[in-house]
Design an enzyme around this catalytic site. Structure first.
Site, PDB file in Angstrom:
ATOM      1  N   TYR A   1     -13.690 -23.264-106.512  1.00 52.00           N
ATOM      2  CA  TYR A   1     -12.771 -22.887-105.432  1.00 52.00           C
ATOM      3  C   TYR A   1     -11.910 -21.708-105.866  1.00 52.00           C
ATOM      4  CZ  TYR A   1      -9.604 -23.738-101.457  1.00 52.00           C
ATOM      5  OH  TYR A   1      -8.859 -23.619-100.285  1.00 52.00           O
TER       6      TYR A   1
HETATM    7  N1  LIG Z   1      -5.454 -26.907 -96.185  1.00 56.65           N
HETATM    8  C1  LIG Z   1      -5.158 -26.323 -97.341  1.00 56.65           C
HETATM    9  O1  LIG Z   1      -4.450 -26.888 -98.195  1.00 56.65           O
HETATM   10  C2  LIG Z   1      -5.654 -24.933 -97.621  1.00 56.65           C
HETATM   11  C3  LIG Z   1      -4.885 -24.113 -98.479  1.00 56.65           C
HETATM   12  C4  LIG Z   1      -5.339 -22.818 -98.732  1.00 56.65           C
HETATM   13  C5  LIG Z   1      -6.487 -22.349 -98.137  1.00 56.65           C
HETATM   14  N2  LIG Z   1      -7.207 -23.178 -97.312  1.00 56.65           N
HETATM   15  C6  LIG Z   1      -8.415 -22.614 -96.689  1.00 56.65           C
HETATM   16  O2  LIG Z   1      -8.216 -22.597 -95.298  1.00 56.65           O
HETATM   17  C7  LIG Z   1      -9.474 -22.537 -94.645  1.00 56.65           C
HETATM   18  C8  LIG Z   1      -9.491 -23.502 -93.470  1.00 56.65           C
HETATM   19  O3  LIG Z   1      -9.425 -24.822 -93.999  1.00 56.65           O
HETATM   20  P1  LIG Z   1      -8.578 -25.987 -93.317  1.00 56.65           P
HETATM   21  O4  LIG Z   1      -7.421 -26.260 -94.207  1.00 56.65           O
HETATM   22  O5  LIG Z   1      -8.349 -25.717 -91.876  1.00 56.65           O
HETATM   23  O6  LIG Z   1      -9.595 -27.214 -93.567  1.00 56.65           O
HETATM   24  P2  LIG Z   1     -10.593 -27.936 -92.554  1.00 56.65           P
HETATM   25  O7  LIG Z   1     -11.479 -28.747 -93.424  1.00 56.65           O
HETATM   26  O8  LIG Z   1      -9.816 -28.611 -91.487  1.00 56.65           O
HETATM   27  O9  LIG Z   1     -11.399 -26.726 -91.874  1.00 56.65           O
HETATM   28  C9  LIG Z   1     -12.460 -26.061 -92.502  1.00 56.65           C
HETATM   29  C10 LIG Z   1     -13.511 -25.759 -91.440  1.00 56.65           C
HETATM   30  O10 LIG Z   1     -14.565 -24.990 -92.046  1.00 56.65           O
HETATM   31  C11 LIG Z   1     -15.789 -25.479 -91.504  1.00 56.65           C
HETATM   32  N3  LIG Z   1     -16.906 -25.170 -92.389  1.00 56.65           N
HETATM   33  C12 LIG Z   1     -17.200 -25.713 -93.598  1.00 56.65           C
HETATM   34  N4  LIG Z   1     -18.345 -25.203 -94.066  1.00 56.65           N
HETATM   35  C13 LIG Z   1     -18.783 -24.314 -93.143  1.00 56.65           C
HETATM   36  C14 LIG Z   1     -19.917 -23.469 -93.063  1.00 56.65           C
HETATM   37  N5  LIG Z   1     -20.849 -23.425 -94.036  1.00 56.65           N
HETATM   38  N6  LIG Z   1     -20.058 -22.673 -91.965  1.00 56.65           N
HETATM   39  C15 LIG Z   1     -19.127 -22.713 -90.974  1.00 56.65           C
HETATM   40  N7  LIG Z   1     -18.035 -23.498 -90.990  1.00 56.65           N
HETATM   41  C16 LIG Z   1     -17.871 -24.295 -92.071  1.00 56.65           C
HETATM   42  C17 LIG Z   1     -15.577 -26.985 -91.373  1.00 56.65           C
HETATM   43  O11 LIG Z   1     -16.518 -27.557 -90.473  1.00 56.65           O
HETATM   44  C18 LIG Z   1     -14.144 -27.037 -90.865  1.00 56.65           C
HETATM   45  O12 LIG Z   1     -14.074 -27.021 -89.449  1.00 56.65           O
HETATM   46  C19 LIG Z   1     -10.520 -22.805 -95.723  1.00 56.65           C
HETATM   47  O13 LIG Z   1     -11.085 -21.572 -96.119  1.00 56.65           O
HETATM   48  C20 LIG Z   1      -9.698 -23.390 -96.849  1.00 56.65           C
HETATM   49  O14 LIG Z   1     -10.281 -23.180 -98.111  1.00 56.65           O
HETATM   50  C21 LIG Z   1      -6.808 -24.437 -97.029  1.00 56.65           C
END
Ligand SMILES: NC(=O)c1ccc[n+]([C@@H]2O[C@H](COP(=O)([O-])OP(=O)(O)OC[C@H]3O[C@@H](n4cnc5c(N)ncnc54)[C@H](O)[C@@H]3O)[C@@H](O)[C@H]2O)c1
Length: 260
Positions: A149
């Site tokens: 990650y």
């Molecule tokens: N929530 C946190 O703590 C956090 C912090 C920093 C960054 N992020 C990043 O934010 C972004 C959004 O995540 P989130 O927190 O909303 O989590 P989430 O799990 O709710 O959403 C992630 C989405 O990505 C989709 N996804 C996964 N693999 C995929 C693929 N191969 N093709 C298309 N879609 C795919 C999933 O179906 C899901 O809807 C991600 O990139 C995550 O790494 C999250």
């Protein structure tokens, strides 16, 4: 560049926590929203509930990224902003599990590269636009429990910083947001530990606001940190020590190598 009413925005991973929150903010601003996510009844229903459109997409499929962008242009006539937001975390408890590592890098890093490649021609046809990548604080600070990650998110920060300035002349802004932990499904496996420790996490709405700041900010190559109690701040990278010539002066990289 503020989101003008009538703009068309594409959000990958759009049915997840950040995507849903952002879709709501964009709809309030009369932006046409297309959510792209892994196919399923739930993401399709999510889009319907938000008044958004849905297109199935696995971001690791390079050709499918191009097909989705083509479909957005065919359906809505243009594309103004792309939020490359799809992402997953590692699942392995091992210090290094290369299969798990590659799975994460493929989605979180190459999904962004393919998405950028697909979006650029459409943004140029629209006369310019924005790409906002959801990186993470884990791209700026090591995440020892999930090296894949950290590599993927650090990679997208490097990608945005190196490509962003080059795209700016063509009216395209490429920037990233780097949120700390936020309250979405991705932290389900560790949520109890945050709660037990009283550790503050961001709301999805706070992160969605940061995505709008990045769109409107139009600072090419910027990486915006988003943290509870801090808000949205552009991260100021420290420079690296420059090479010195034989006489001790700072050596400047030749112009041709910087602009090629
Ligand atoms: N929530 C946190 O703590 C956090 C912090 C920093 C960054 N992020 C990043 O934010 C972004 C959004 O995540 P989130 O927190 O909303 O989590 P989430 O799990 O709710 O959403 C992630 C989405 O990505 C989709 N996804 C996964 N693999 C995929 C693929 N191969 N093709 C298309 N879609 C795919 C999933 O179906 C899901 O809807 C991600 O990139 C995550 O790494 C999250």
């Amino acid at each position: 560049m503020t989101p003008a009413p009538g703009s068309v925005a594409l959000i990958t991973g759009g049915a997840g926590g950040f995507g849903r929150a952002l879709a709501g903010l964009l709809a309030d601003r009369q932006v046409t929203v297309v959510l792209a996510d892994l196919d399923g009844d739930r993401p399709r229903q999510t889009a319907r509930d938000l008044g958004a459109h849905f297109l199935p997409l696995d971001v690791t499929d390079r050709a499918a990224n191009a097909a989705v962008v083509a479909q957005v242009e065919a359906d809505h006539g243009r594309l103004d902003a792309v939020f490359l937001n799809a992402g997953i975390a590692g699942r392995s408890p091992d210090a290094l599990d290369v299969d798990d590592f590659l799975r994460v890098v493929h989605v979180d890093l190459f999904g962004v590269v393919y998405g950028t490649e697909a979006a650029l021609p459409a943004l140029r046809r629209a006369g310019g636009g924005s790409i906002v990548v959801t990186a993470s604080l884990a791209g700026l600070s090591p995440m020892t429990t999930d090296p894949g990650y950290s590599v993927a998110k650090g990679g997208v920060v490097a990608f945005v910083r190196s490509l962003g300035p080059r795209l700016a002349g063509g009216g395209i802004t490429l920037s990233a947001i780097c949120p700390g932990f936020a309250d979405t499904a991705i932290i389900d496996p560790i949520r109890a530990e945050f709660e037990a420790a009283g550790f503050p996490v961001l709301s999805a709405d706070e992160v969605a606001e940061a995505m709008l700041v990045a769109w409107a900010g139009a600072e090419p190559g910027a990486a915006y940190v988003v943290q509870p109690g801090i808000g949205v701040v552009p991260y100021r990278f420290q420079g690296v020590p420059s090479a010195r010539t034989a006489s001790g002066e700072i050596a400047v990289v030749p112009e041709a190598l910087r602009r090629r």
